[in-house]
Design an enzyme around this catalytic site. Structure first.
Site, PDB file in Angstrom:
ATOM      1  N   ASP A 160       0.938  -1.148  -0.024  1.00 20.38           N
ATOM      2  CA  ASP A 160      -0.124   0.042   0.010  1.00 20.38           C
ATOM      3  C   ASP A 160       0.782   1.068   0.060  1.00 20.38           C
ATOM      4  O   ASP A 160       2.149   1.181   0.170  1.00 20.38           O
ATOM      5  CB  ASP A 160      -0.898  -0.185   1.204  1.00 20.38           C
ATOM      6  CG  ASP A 160      -2.023   1.011   1.114  1.00 20.38           C
ATOM      7  OD1 ASP A 160      -2.307   1.561   0.195  1.00 20.38           O
ATOM      8  OD2 ASP A 160      -2.669   1.227   2.205  1.00 20.38           O
ATOM      9  N   HIS A 161       0.292   2.496  -0.563  1.00 20.21           N
ATOM     10  CA  HIS A 161       1.032   3.549  -0.376  1.00 20.21           C
ATOM     11  C   HIS A 161       0.653   4.349   1.019  1.00 20.21           C
ATOM     12  O   HIS A 161      -0.319   4.503   1.176  1.00 20.21           O
ATOM     13  CB  HIS A 161       0.639   4.613  -1.541  1.00 20.21           C
ATOM     14  CG  HIS A 161       0.965   3.979  -2.763  1.00 20.21           C
ATOM     15  ND1 HIS A 161       0.486   4.067  -4.250  1.00 20.21           N
ATOM     16  CD2 HIS A 161       2.301   3.510  -3.307  1.00 20.21           C
ATOM     17  CE1 HIS A 161       1.030   3.591  -4.959  1.00 20.21           C
ATOM     18  NE2 HIS A 161       2.231   3.218  -4.687  1.00 20.21           N
ATOM     19  N   PHE A 201      -5.144   4.201   0.394  1.00 20.94           N
ATOM     20  CA  PHE A 201      -6.355   3.383   0.037  1.00 20.94           C
ATOM     21  C   PHE A 201      -5.951   2.526  -1.334  1.00 20.94           C
ATOM     22  O   PHE A 201      -6.614   2.560  -2.208  1.00 20.94           O
ATOM     23  CB  PHE A 201      -7.473   4.345  -0.254  1.00 20.94           C
ATOM     24  CG  PHE A 201      -7.851   5.282   0.847  1.00 20.94           C
ATOM     25  CD1 PHE A 201      -7.731   5.079   2.005  1.00 20.94           C
ATOM     26  CD2 PHE A 201      -8.378   6.344   0.262  1.00 20.94           C
ATOM     27  CE1 PHE A 201      -8.074   5.979   2.955  1.00 20.94           C
ATOM     28  CE2 PHE A 201      -8.820   7.590   1.194  1.00 20.94           C
ATOM     29  CZ  PHE A 201      -8.539   7.068   2.530  1.00 20.94           C
ATOM     30  N   HIS A 202      -4.719   2.209  -1.374  1.00 22.56           N
ATOM     31  CA  HIS A 202      -4.150   1.457  -2.707  1.00 22.56           C
ATOM     32  C   HIS A 202      -3.853   0.061  -2.056  1.00 22.56           C
ATOM     33  O   HIS A 202      -2.654  -0.259  -2.521  1.00 22.56           O
ATOM     34  CB  HIS A 202      -2.909   2.244  -3.172  1.00 22.56           C
ATOM     35  CG  HIS A 202      -3.270   3.538  -3.748  1.00 22.56           C
ATOM     36  ND1 HIS A 202      -2.409   4.567  -3.975  1.00 22.56           N
ATOM     37  CD2 HIS A 202      -4.496   4.055  -4.079  1.00 22.56           C
ATOM     38  CE1 HIS A 202      -3.227   5.462  -4.359  1.00 22.56           C
ATOM     39  NE2 HIS A 202      -4.242   5.147  -4.210  1.00 22.56           N
ATOM     40  N   PRO A 203      -4.636  -0.954  -1.603  1.00 23.37           N
ATOM     41  CA  PRO A 203      -4.104  -2.169  -1.173  1.00 23.37           C
ATOM     42  C   PRO A 203      -3.877  -2.836  -2.479  1.00 23.37           C
ATOM     43  O   PRO A 203      -4.995  -3.031  -3.227  1.00 23.37           O
ATOM     44  CB  PRO A 203      -4.984  -2.883  -0.241  1.00 23.37           C
ATOM     45  CG  PRO A 203      -6.436  -1.968  -0.618  1.00 23.37           C
ATOM     46  CD  PRO A 203      -5.894  -0.662  -1.061  1.00 23.37           C
TER      47      PRO A 203
END
Length: 539
Positions: free
Chosen positions: A297-298, A473-475
């Site tokens: 994730d970021h 919110f980048h899983p």
């Protein structure tokens, strides 16, 4: 005994999010193929799914968000984070930032270097272009006529223009388009909107084809598990209301439920690490170590600066007259703050000169709040978030029980490597340098978070990153694509599941490494490319 869903299907798609809507569109284009699309959320019949600024009301709302949370994270000094995922047709594309971002050509070239044939940037570019209806027109970089509308933002802010000027003073060049293979530079983000309205995957790809006789959509469906027969995924079992239903696929089952949802379905089906599933009383069908591992994730450092002498959304929001004008501007012209993506200005740069390519991304916003779902601050301020584009930390997603409605344990393991802690510290230093440029002097930026009391040494900044860091919110990556000799690989380069026939995964979970930017557009590309592979293999 579950009830058998009437009808026979060639393809069953689990999840009508960004990937599932595209997959359903492409597979049902063949009128001889019968397609069943299952979505755990409902229809997008709420105004805030369509007005762009609606993300402020959708994120953190159980109507539109699965309301996941992470475990307490050691790297975040024991904090647990909210972990939004869209709960509606269109999935997270119905509540996300609407930012059109492919990442960098080097991201995909790296996938090819890992042995994944067909995934270099030159290989995936045609899929990106097929998806697009781009306001810049057809070119070597962009396409027109696709379902994914991309437009320029419909408002500007004086303070963001000044931040862009400050970036130029630091030597970060202005560019016109982040999506040409190298996104290093500063520009306004292009957005997935059409004339001031959010353009989700459901609006672009699903709704236009729901009248096809061979496509069936079922909403408010919780897929419990796969039906496995003789080493093949033969269908799915799901719950709808109080009823348990089974559907069968003569061709393939395609998981498009995302890095969280796809992992849950597989693990409940007895497919995953046996040492995780056996203690839960789940019979092991296939022991696959990679399912639920490799989570990436970021993580962003959300620095906030108070400003003076310039308008931000904070004070505009609390002025009833200005709020009225905002609503009028949107109603009449589809312009103004109600068309805002969460972030408008982007800056891609390097956290230190030794990096081979841009490795941090700034999301600059003319607003500030403690976290999404909370009210805006009452003082004028901007948020200058820097995220690590190429993190080396890896986390896990694990079901807690076999119950279909039990939320999973999500442990991203943020800042667990020395490299990630160094990048986080350097990102805060870069933020401070940016905000001290001459272009911003007249607005008197004053650091609110992490705060002037935080020192500039590595130890202090790494701790501050743990205090203010939050997900963007980048899983991705929990069912990674890899070669047969990769012990964590779950699918091959054609997205076919290792160890079971008739099963593919086509969503963000298959990314072996995270892309260098917002992940929604790459997920769309994976679905586009995956659908083409399925149709090709069927021939």
């Amino acid at each position: 005994m579950p009830r058998r869903l009437e009808g026979d299907y060639d393809y069953i798609i689990v999840g009508a999010g960004t990937a599932g809507c595209i997959m359903a569109n492409r597979l049902s284009a063949d009128p001889t193929k019968r397609v069943l699309l299952l979505e755990a959320g409902g229809n997008d019949n709420w105004i805030w799914f369509h007005i762009p600024v609606g993300y402020l009301f959708a994120i953190g709302n159980p109507r539109s968000d699965w309301m996941f949370k992470t475990e307490a994270e050691p790297g975040l000094n024991g904090r647990a984070l909210s972990y939004p995922r869209g709960k509606v047709i269109g999935g997270s594309s119905a509540i996300n930032a609407m930012i059109s971002m492919r990442g960098q050509a080097a991201d995909y070239d790296h996938w090819r270097q890992l042995g994944l044939a067909g995934w270099s940037y030159s290989d995936v570019l045609p899929a990106f272009k097929r998806l697009e209806d781009h306001f810049l027109g057809a070119s070597e970089h962009h396409g027109v006529g696709g379902g994914w509308r991309i437009e320029a933002p419909r408002l500007s802010w004086q303070i963001l223009d000044a931040v862009g000027d400050a970036a130029e003073e630091m030597g970060i060049k202005r560019i016109a388009d982040f999506n040409t293979g190298d996104n290093e530079g500063t520009s306004y983000f292009h957005v997935n909107q059409k004339r001031g309205r959010r353009w989700s995957s459901a609006r672009g790809f699903l709704k236009p084809v729901l009248n096809r006789h061979n496509l069936r959509l079922e909403t408010n469906v919780l897929v419990d598990r796969l039906v496995i027969e003789s080493g093949r995924a033969a269908g799915v079992q799901f719950r709808q209301g109080d009823e348990t239903i089974e559907a069968r696929a003569g061709g393939e089952v395609i998981l498009c439920a995302g890095s969280i949802g796809t992992t849950q379905v597989l693990q409940r089906s007895g497919i995953g690490p046996s040492e995780w599933l056996s203690p839960l009383g789940i019979d092991i069908v296939v022991d696959v170590q990679g399912i639920g591992r490799n989570l990436q994730d970021h993580l962003q450092q959300r620095a906030i600066y108070k400003v003076s002498g310039v308008r931000t959304l904070n004070e505009t929001y609390y002025n009833l007259f200005r709020r009225g004008l905002m609503g009028l501007d949107y109603a009449v012209r589809r312009r103004g703050p109600l068309t805002m993506a969460p972030s408008q200005l982007g800056i891609f740069t390097r956290s230190d000169p030794t990096r081979s390519r841009a490795n941090i991304q700034f999301h600059v916003q003319p607003l500030s709040l403690d976290k999404f779902g909370d009210p805006l601050h009452r003082f004028p301020a901007i948020t200058v978030s820097a995220c690590n584009l190429q993190p080396t930390s890896r986390g896990t997603v694990r079901i807690r029980s076999a119950a279909v409605d039990d939320k999973p344990a999500i442990a991203p393991n943020y800042l667990s490597t020395e490299d990630d802690r160094q990048v986080a510290a350097d990102a805060i230093r870069t933020t401070r340098k940016l905000m001290k440029q001459k272009a911003l002097e007249k607005y008197q930026p004053e650091e609110f978070l992490p705060g002037p009391s935080v020192g500039d040494d590595d130890t202090s900044l790494a701790k501050a990153a743990g205090d203010i860091g939050t997900t963007i919110f980048h899983p991705v990556g929990t069912a990674k694509m890899g070669t047969a000799n990769d012990p964590l690989a779950v699918v091959d380069e054609r997205l076919r599941f290792y160890g079971l026939h008739g099963l593919r995964i086509a969503d963000a979970s298959v990314m072996p490494t995270i892309t260098s930017g917002n992940t929604n557009t790459p997920t769309a590309m994976i679905a586009e490319k995956g659908a083409a592979m399925i149709l090709q293999d069927a021939r």
